[in-house]
Structure formats: C-alpha cells, structure tokens
Design an enzyme around this catalytic site. Structure first.
Site, PDB file in Angstrom:
ATOM      1  N   ASP A 201       0.824  -1.214   0.000  1.00  0.00           N
ATOM      2  CA  ASP A 201       0.000   0.000   0.000  1.00  0.00           C
ATOM      3  C   ASP A 201       0.860   1.267   0.000  1.00  0.00           C
ATOM      4  O   ASP A 201       0.336   2.377   0.064  1.00  0.00           O
ATOM      5  CB  ASP A 201      -0.944  -0.007   1.212  1.00  0.00           C
ATOM      6  CG  ASP A 201      -0.183  -0.154   2.523  1.00  0.00           C
ATOM      7  OD1 ASP A 201       1.013  -0.536   2.474  1.00  0.00           O
ATOM      8  OD2 ASP A 201      -0.766   0.117   3.576  1.00  0.00           O
TER       9      ASP A 201
ATOM     10  N   ASP B 242      -7.393  -0.153 -23.511  1.00  0.00           N
ATOM     11  CA  ASP B 242      -6.619  -1.353 -23.206  1.00  0.00           C
ATOM     12  C   ASP B 242      -6.968  -2.489 -24.188  1.00  0.00           C
ATOM     13  O   ASP B 242      -8.147  -2.713 -24.475  1.00  0.00           O
ATOM     14  CB  ASP B 242      -6.981  -1.772 -21.774  1.00  0.00           C
ATOM     15  CG  ASP B 242      -6.045  -2.811 -21.206  1.00  0.00           C
ATOM     16  OD1 ASP B 242      -4.855  -2.506 -21.022  1.00  0.00           O
ATOM     17  OD2 ASP B 242      -6.508  -3.933 -20.939  1.00  0.00           O
TER      18      ASP B 242
ATOM     19  N   GLU C 176      -4.368   0.527 -27.511  1.00  0.00           N
ATOM     20  CA  GLU C 176      -3.327  -0.464 -27.287  1.00  0.00           C
ATOM     21  C   GLU C 176      -3.681  -1.657 -28.183  1.00  0.00           C
ATOM     22  O   GLU C 176      -4.407  -2.552 -27.776  1.00  0.00           O
ATOM     23  CB  GLU C 176      -3.255  -0.902 -25.825  1.00  0.00           C
ATOM     24  CG  GLU C 176      -2.039  -1.783 -25.582  1.00  0.00           C
ATOM     25  CD  GLU C 176      -2.192  -2.791 -24.441  1.00  0.00           C
ATOM     26  OE1 GLU C 176      -1.167  -3.284 -23.972  1.00  0.00           O
ATOM     27  OE2 GLU C 176      -3.322  -3.113 -24.044  1.00  0.00           O
TER      28      GLU C 176
HETATM   29  C1  NOJ Z   1      -2.591  -4.272 -21.155  1.00  0.00           C
HETATM   30  C2  NOJ Z   1      -2.115  -3.526 -19.952  1.00  0.00           C
HETATM   31  O1  NOJ Z   1      -1.186  -2.562 -20.363  1.00  0.00           O
HETATM   32  C3  NOJ Z   1      -1.545  -4.559 -19.022  1.00  0.00           C
HETATM   33  O2  NOJ Z   1      -0.842  -3.981 -17.946  1.00  0.00           O
HETATM   34  C4  NOJ Z   1      -2.651  -5.445 -18.542  1.00  0.00           C
HETATM   35  O3  NOJ Z   1      -2.120  -6.519 -17.792  1.00  0.00           O
HETATM   36  C5  NOJ Z   1      -3.429  -6.042 -19.723  1.00  0.00           C
HETATM   37  N1  NOJ Z   1      -3.676  -5.115 -20.784  1.00  0.00           N
HETATM   38  C6  NOJ Z   1      -4.769  -6.538 -19.254  1.00  0.00           C
HETATM   39  O4  NOJ Z   1      -5.603  -5.469 -18.938  1.00  0.00           O
END
Ligand code: NOJ
Length: 547
Positions: free
Chosen positions: A59, A235, A290
């Site tokens: 934490d 993501d 991403e």
């Molecule tokens: C991509 C993210 O950048 C990563 O950190 C994560 O583990 C995976 N997507 C799943 O959300």
C-alpha cells in the site's frame, strides 16, 4: 450534439487534431508520487475487504494528489498531456487493470474530488488528462460479474462469455490466457459452465455482442468526458469483439510471443461507435489504442477510414534492439503502410508492461539521449513513460520479491524525486517496489540541474519540436547512402527542413553530405550551436537545418 457541462477554454477546443502535436507522458500512479499519506491512511481504513494484501508494503504507492503536486515538473518538461494507468477501484490482481467500478477512484489513489482537482490543475497548465479505459474485461469482483456468476438466470449472465464444457468436461476451446499461459476458461462449479478471460481468472471478458454492455460502457465514457477528461487509452482494444462461435485457434493465445492475437471484425464497429461518442464532446477527446499486434499492417486497420482510433502505438518498435538498420526498415515499412491510410503513428519505446528501453538496449546514458532524439523527432506522437526522461533502467528483483503475475515489475519501480533516502516520498516504510538502480543520481532533483544530462535532452527536444514546424508537422523521408550504423531521416516542412542523424555505434562516422549545415540540436550539449563538420561522434545525434 456537443456537451456544454464544463466551460472549455479556446486552447482546448480550437484544434481537433491537437494530439498530432502533443508529447504525451504516461503516469503509472502507483509509482509516480505520494503527496498525502495521511489522507490515504484514513481512506484505506474504510477500504472494502476485497483487497488481498500481496506483501507488507503493497500500500506504499503514489496518489492522485501526488500527480497534481508534480504538474509543474511536467509543465517544465514541456508535456502536453498525461495518460494515467487505471485509477479506478480494483482488487489489484492486475494492478488496476481489473476494474471493480468504472466510475470511481480507488481509495489507494484518492477520491473523485481528487480527480476533479487534477483535471482542473492540469488544464490550468494547458496539460490534458487521458484515462486508461479497459473495455475487454472487468474485475471478477465488479458487481456486473458478481451478478452474472450468481446464477444461469441472472439478468447479467450474458454480459460475460459463458459456455458449457466439452462432453469430456474440458474447456470450450483451446485458448490460452496471457500472463499465465493457462486455459483462458475458468470453471464455475455452481452453474457448471466456464467463463472466458483473456488475462487472469480475476479478469472475466465482457460480451460486447450484448447491447446492454455497449450502453453501460457508453455511460462510463460520458461520465468521464463530462468531468472534462481529454481522451482514453483503450486497453487491448483489438481483443474486445468476439464472435459467437469461439472456435479453437491454431495458435495458443498467449503473451508468448507477447501478444494477444485475437481479432474480430466486430471490434471495428465498436470503435467507430466510441469515436462518434467521443467526438461529440467539445474538448476533442483523443482515442489511443493499445493494439498489441505484432505487425504494422495489422495495427493500422484500427485507424479505420479515419473513423476509428486516432492513434495506435507502433508496438513493433519495442521488439527491435538498438539497431539503426532495423529502425530504418521499420520507418520505411511504416511509411509505405501508414501514409496511404492517413494514419498518424504513436511512437513508444517503454511502458509499464515492458522492460525499460535502456535496459533492453543495454545502453549508456548517451544511448538514452539518442533514443530520446529519435522518439521526439520522428513523425508521430511521442509517448514518454515516466522516468525514461531520467535515464532509468529496470529494477532487478529476486523471484520472491516479484509481485506482478506477468513478471513486469522491472519498469514499474517508483520514481525517485530527489537524492534523499526516501527520494522525496513522504514515507516511513519502503515503497511497494524497490527504487530503480542509481536513484541517487537518476532522480528529478539532480537531473533537472544538469544541462547536458538526459532529462534536458527531453526538455530541449520537446521545446524544439513545438517551435520547429518541420519537426512538428513535416513529412518524413529516410536519407539513403549513409553508413548503416547511422539512422538518418529528414523532416520536411513547408518552408524549412531538417535532417536527423543518429549514430548507433560507439565510434566516429564520417558523413560528408551535410558538411557545413547549421546544428540546431546536439545530444552532447542539448543545445544548438555551430556547423556540422562532417563527423558524427559515437553514440551521438544531431538535428541539422538543411533548408
Ligand atoms: C494491457 C495492460 O497494459 C496490461 O498492464 C494489462 O495486464 C493487460 N492489458 C490486461 O488489462
């Protein structure tokens, strides 16, 4: 329809393509800075019991007030926008990428009020705020999934992807989850069905074929856009859409070779829907994807016909070493694929999922400066991962010190702000991960004073980029006929052009064709000055005025 909830100043609304000119800085909030330990302690006293403690100091992390507190540093560096890795409530199985509420803030990091203040403080400095949005999966403790798993008849059963076992009881298909490389299906004893998760079993995948999921997530996007955020980093966006058949795949879906390779055409429809939603807001939100696919040809599809993503990371750049010939061929390939599709690249060398580039390159601080020159002078939006401007390398951990199930702790070490034992953090215990190597020298306080150091390489280049129209808006051409250890390209603006020369080797290289050109940036001094004499020193880079 545009949304008028917030007063938006002219600088924010006037340029619909602001991100083509921006330098974007990724903040990993756990490791950026902690400003208010007292407030955090009291928030944590009320934390729901869902969080499993991973180790005694897990934490001791940063907070949102800590980001506000360091905005002046980011402004000094010249940053135009910050992207925050997830700040939402999360059991932290995947350190925030397992979200249990999309419209709140984890008590570790702060409150909604802290976020509102951050947005306000950032905007007051003309810095935009981009949030991470994770549409592919939620946390298994999200109320949506808790409802879905409660019974086969749950109204939210179909919000996730449930399937019967094969007749022999095994999972519905052969897909592998990334991070663990185990089956992407987990069996629920209670209902006798499996649910799908491309990542950890604590991260069930949403069913985007269900219109109610689409609608609920629209509300999430609006919630944040109404509060003034300037866009989203989405993501694993290419994974989001799934067909109904879910057939076996030829290749196991895993991070070996570090890619979740799933793609489905329905994702494109979702993207254009989100784009339309985002563009109805006056602040011109940016959508950054991403798209963790291995080829530029696959990635570029997610720009659609300029109606899907605004930016997608050029991930192939993180799979090559510090090698001029390889970067040259990547740039040539990118030009041949992207230019015709009007796709604007998003350059990245490091992030929280990868070893830091200086560790990957096994480079010196001069390498870090040359890499910065490349990142900040290529045509495209540069993304700077927190701490790369300090020349940080990965922290080395013993296996028993590792906390991330995907072994990605190395680049996630906390940022050292000064050279004191706590490196400027107001803490009385060690942070959640050890300090990165050489923190006594590689910290913000020390580096901001060294004019010829790596931090000033970033600062000076970010500034130069804003002033020099060839760098800001010009086209890009590889310059041929130069030693293969030198990466050479030009940026060609309407009224002026520059040449960028980067020597990837450690020895001097003769380059006669630019003799006498004015040097407008030099990685040794981080300044303009003098004229090019025909020799580029080892591990050095220059920007020359050629027109
Ligand atoms: C991509 C993210 O950048 C990563 O950190 C994560 O583990 C995976 N997507 C799943 O959300």
């Amino acid at each position: 329809m545009t949304v008028d909830r917030l007063e938006q100043p002219e600088w924010m609304t006037s340029d619909p393509n602001w991100w083509t000119k921006a330098t974007i800085y990724q903040i990993y909030p756990r490791s950026f800075y902690l400003a208010n330990p007292k407030a955090r302690t009291s928030r944590l006293q009320n934390t729901p019991p869902f969080r499993t403690k991973m180790h005694p100091n897990d934490d001791i992390v940063g907070d949102i007030e800590g980001i506000s507190a360091k905005l002046d540093y980011l402004k000094w560096l010249g940053i135009d926008a910050i992207w925050l890795s997830p700040i939402y409530p999360s059991p932290m199985a995947d350190y925030g990428y397992d979200i249990s509420s999309y419209t709140d803030v984890d008590p570790l990091f702060g409150s909604l009020e802290d976020m509102d203040n951050l947005i306000k403080n950032a905007h007051a400095r003309q810095i935009r705020v981009i949030l991470d949005w994770v549409p592919n999966h939620t946390s298994s403790l999200h109320p949506w999934f808790q409802d879905s798993i409660s019974s086969k008849n749950s109204a939210k059963r179909d919000w996730y992807i449930w399937r019967d076992p094969k007749p022999d009881g095994s999972p519905p298909n052969n897909w592998k989850a990334s991070l663990t490389n185990e089956s992407a299906w987990t069996f629920d004893e209670n209902s006798g069905q499996y649910y799908l998760h491309f990542f950890l079993k604590e991260q069930p995948d949403l069913n985007w074929n269900n219109p109610e999921v689409v609608k609920s997530m629209d509300e999430v996007l609006r919630f944040w856009l109404d509060r003034g955020v300037d866009g989203f980093r989405i993501d694993v966006v290419h994974c989001t859409g799934k067909d109904d058949e879910l057939a076996d795949s030829d290749e196991a879906r895993s991070w070996a070779p570090r890619s979740v390779i799933h793609e489905d055409p329905s994702t494109h429809g979702l993207l254009s829907h989100w784009r339309e939603l985002a563009k109805s807001y006056k602040q011109n939100p940016v959508l950054i994807g991403e798209v963790f696919l291995l080829t530029l040809g696959q990635i570029v599809n997610y720009y659609g016909n300029s109606d899907e993503l605004d930016l997608a990371f050029t991930f192939p750049a993180v799979f090559i070493g510090w090698n001029a010939a390889q970067f040259k061929s990547l740039i040539l390939e990118l030009k041949s694929i992207y230019d015709g599709k009007n796709a604007y690249p998003a350059w990245v060398l490091s992030n929280h999922d990868l070893p830091r580039h200086l560790s990957r390159f096994r480079g010196s601080l001069n390498t870090a400066k040359c890499a910065a020159l490349m990142l900040l002078s290529l045509r495209g939006t540069p993304f700077v991962f927190q701490g790369e401007e300090l020349g940080l390398t990965d922290v080395k951990l013993e296996p028993q010190q590792e906390v991330d199930p995907g072994h990605r702790d190395g680049s996630r070490a906390p940022i050292p702000w000064d050279k004191s034992p706590n490196h400027g953090w107001p803490i009385d215990r060690d942070p959640w991960l050890p300090w990165p190597p050489d923190s006594d020298e590689k910290n913000v306080e020390v580096n901001s004073l060294i004019q010829e150091g790596v931090t000033h390489t970033y600062k000076s280049l970010i500034e130069l980029r804003k002033q020099n129209l060839a760098l800001l808006e010009g086209s890009m051409e590889i310059i041929e006929g130069i030693d293969e250890k030198v990466l050479a390209y030009s940026r060609i603006g309407e009224n002026s052009s520059v040449a960028v020369l980067i020597n990837f080797s450690s020895h001097d290289i003769e380059i006669s064709q630019f003799n006498g050109c004015e040097i407008i940036f030099d990685t040794f001094t981080n300044q303009p000055g003098g004229h090019f004499g025909g020799t580029l020193e080892g591990e050095a880079g220059v920007i020359l005025k050629i027109r």
